[in-house]
Scaffold this active site. Structure first.
Site, PDB file in Angstrom:
ATOM      1  NE  ARG A  43      -1.393  10.485   7.299  1.00 33.34           N
ATOM      2  CZ  ARG A  43      -0.753  11.394   7.766  1.00 33.34           C
ATOM      3  NH1 ARG A  43       0.641  12.475   7.540  1.00 33.34           N
ATOM      4  NH2 ARG A  43       0.164  10.943   9.084  1.00 33.34           N
ATOM      5  CG  HIS A 102      -5.352   7.779   5.537  1.00 23.00           C
ATOM      6  ND1 HIS A 102      -5.915   6.708   6.029  1.00 23.00           N
ATOM      7  CD2 HIS A 102      -3.699   8.046   5.459  1.00 23.00           C
ATOM      8  CE1 HIS A 102      -4.414   6.544   6.951  1.00 23.00           C
ATOM      9  NE2 HIS A 102      -3.138   6.996   5.870  1.00 23.00           N
ATOM     10  CG  LEU A 103     -11.690  12.064   4.519  1.00 19.21           C
ATOM     11  CD1 LEU A 103     -13.067  12.179   5.185  1.00 19.21           C
ATOM     12  CD2 LEU A 103     -11.528  12.660   2.624  1.00 19.21           C
ATOM     13  N   GLY A 112       4.829   9.728   6.518  1.00 20.48           N
ATOM     14  CA  GLY A 112       3.679  10.024   5.969  1.00 20.48           C
ATOM     15  C   GLY A 112       3.070  11.299   4.781  1.00 20.48           C
ATOM     16  CG  MET A 151      -5.129  10.836  11.399  1.00 20.49           C
ATOM     17  SD  MET A 151      -3.933  11.253   9.910  1.00 20.49           S
ATOM     18  CE  MET A 151      -4.706   9.442   8.967  1.00 20.49           C
ATOM     19  N   GLY A 152      -3.636  11.942  15.165  1.00 20.25           N
ATOM     20  CA  GLY A 152      -3.129  12.360  16.523  1.00 20.25           C
ATOM     21  C   GLY A 152      -2.402  11.336  17.345  1.00 20.25           C
ATOM     22  CD  GLU A 189      -3.526   8.134  14.851  1.00 25.59           C
ATOM     23  OE1 GLU A 189      -4.394   7.302  13.928  1.00 25.59           O
ATOM     24  OE2 GLU A 189      -3.010   8.967  13.978  1.00 25.59           O
ATOM     25  CG  ASP A 201       0.284  14.103  14.066  1.00 28.28           C
ATOM     26  OD1 ASP A 201      -1.162  13.741  13.663  1.00 28.28           O
ATOM     27  OD2 ASP A 201       0.726  12.760  14.143  1.00 28.28           O
TER      28      ASP A 201
END
EC number: 2.7.1.11
Length: 356
Positions: free
Chosen positions: A281, A278-279, A15, A182-183, A235, A140
């Site tokens: 990233r 995805h903000l 990613g 995320m996570g 997540e 992460d």
């Protein structure tokens, strides 16, 4: 007779994360200082299997890259490089083909920028004789072997900013705001952002939660005169006795909406859910991530100059060191449930949904 110019390769895999271009820039500039040529390989490890999937990178190519998000080499987290099923050397084996491509390009080193999956592939290539050097990347922050991965600080900044913004709208409408970050397997973003943003509840994969305890925290705040609540959920968080939630095959997600739906039933309060996705990233890397990425890229070239292969550059304390690739594979850097950060959060009254 002039000696042949030394050549190294660099690729980005997995990613995307803020700071990838900063690493590439540092690799090119550091290698250029040694008189070396840098080959940029497109589309991660897949670029080793294609034709004309690489190009020479010069200082001119990396000019202006430091603040730029994404990766000029592109990346992929899918492809031919799954777990090796056999030690037999077959010409059809993508790992064997990749090692052959590295040899044919005349690379004295291949710098692989990525997370656990990337470094696992790099380790397999090294076992077959490839001169690989890893660079740790993941928003992460769950990669073992290093104290910090680049990309995490920027994602943390985005998540914290979101909490700040949600506070004002939550307070204005007496709402419960659930922010899913995320996570997949670890709660570093949720924990750090929750603390930095003043969340009331933090739900992370390492601490299974009871939705009833979360509801009790929300109602307790109501009784104390605080009619709104901010809940940050990773997540990969899961209810006690339950499992992770998926929005599609292999794609974690949905826990935020589940928490929101359950809280509306249990508290009768108005709940809104925001999924950052995805903000976290995208966009320009933070100053810290630019610095860390630059240090990692320069250190990877220095490792190549010293002939150190099968290792990953890593941050230990204040210093950049190298560690065996095997240290980054096979297990994750997880939040310890009784760590100082968790204890700090609890002392501030932040709930984790596991309270008795």
């Amino acid at each position: 007779m002039a000696s042949k110019k030394q050549r190294i390769g660099v690729l980005t895999s997995g990613g995307d994360a803020p700071g990838l271009n900063a690493v590439i820039r540092a690799v090119v500039k550091s290698a250029s200082g040694l008189g070396w040529e840098v080959i940029g390989i497109h589309d991660g490890f897949e670029g080793l299997l294609g034709t004309k999937s690489y190009r020479v990178l010069t200082n001119a190519d990396v000019q202006g890259l430091l603040p730029r998000g994404g990766t000029i080499l592109r990346t992929t987290n899918k492809g031919h490089f799954g777990p090796r099923r056999s030690d037999e050397l077959s010409e059809a084996d993508p790992y064997v083909r990749a090692v052959k491509a590295i040899e044919e390009m005349g690379l004295r080193a291949l710098i692989t920028i990525g997370g656990e999956g990337t470094q696992r592939i790099a380790l397999e290539l090294h076992k077959l004789g490839a001169p690989v050097i890893g660079v740790p990347k993941t928003i992460d922050n769950d990669l073992a072997g290093t104290d910090r991965t680049f990309g995490f600080d920027t994602a943390l900044q985005v998540a914290t900013d979101a909490i700040d913004r949600l506070h004002t709208t939550a307070a204005s409408h007496n709402r419960v705001m659930v922010l899913e970050v995320m996570g997949r397997h670890t709660g570093w973003i949720a924990l750090h952002a929750g603390l930095a943003g003043g969340a009331d509840v933090i739900l992370i994969p390492e601490i299974p939660f009871s939705i009833e305890r979360v509801a009790e925290k929300v109602m307790a705040r109501d009784q104390q005169g605080s009619s709104f609540s901010i809940i940050v959920v990773a997540e990969g968080a899961r209810p006690r006795g339950g499992s992770e939630m998926y929005i599609a095959e292999g794609r974690l997600g949905g826990i935020g909406h589940w928490v929101g739906e359950q809280l509306e039933k249990l508290t009768a309060k108005e709940v809104r859910v925001v999924v950052l996705g995805h903000l976290q990233r995208g966009g320009s890397p933070s100053p810290y991530d630019r610095l860390l990425s630059t240090r990692y890229g320069a250190a990877a070239v220095q490792a190549a100059a010293r002939g150190i292969y099968g290792e990953m550059v890593a941050l230990r304390g204040q210093d950049i060191v190298t560690v065996p690739l095997a240290e980054a594979c096979g297990h994750l850097n997880r939040v310890r449930p009784h760590s100082d950060l968790v204890l700090c959060a609890r002392s501030l009254g932040i709930a984790f949904g596991d309270e008795l």
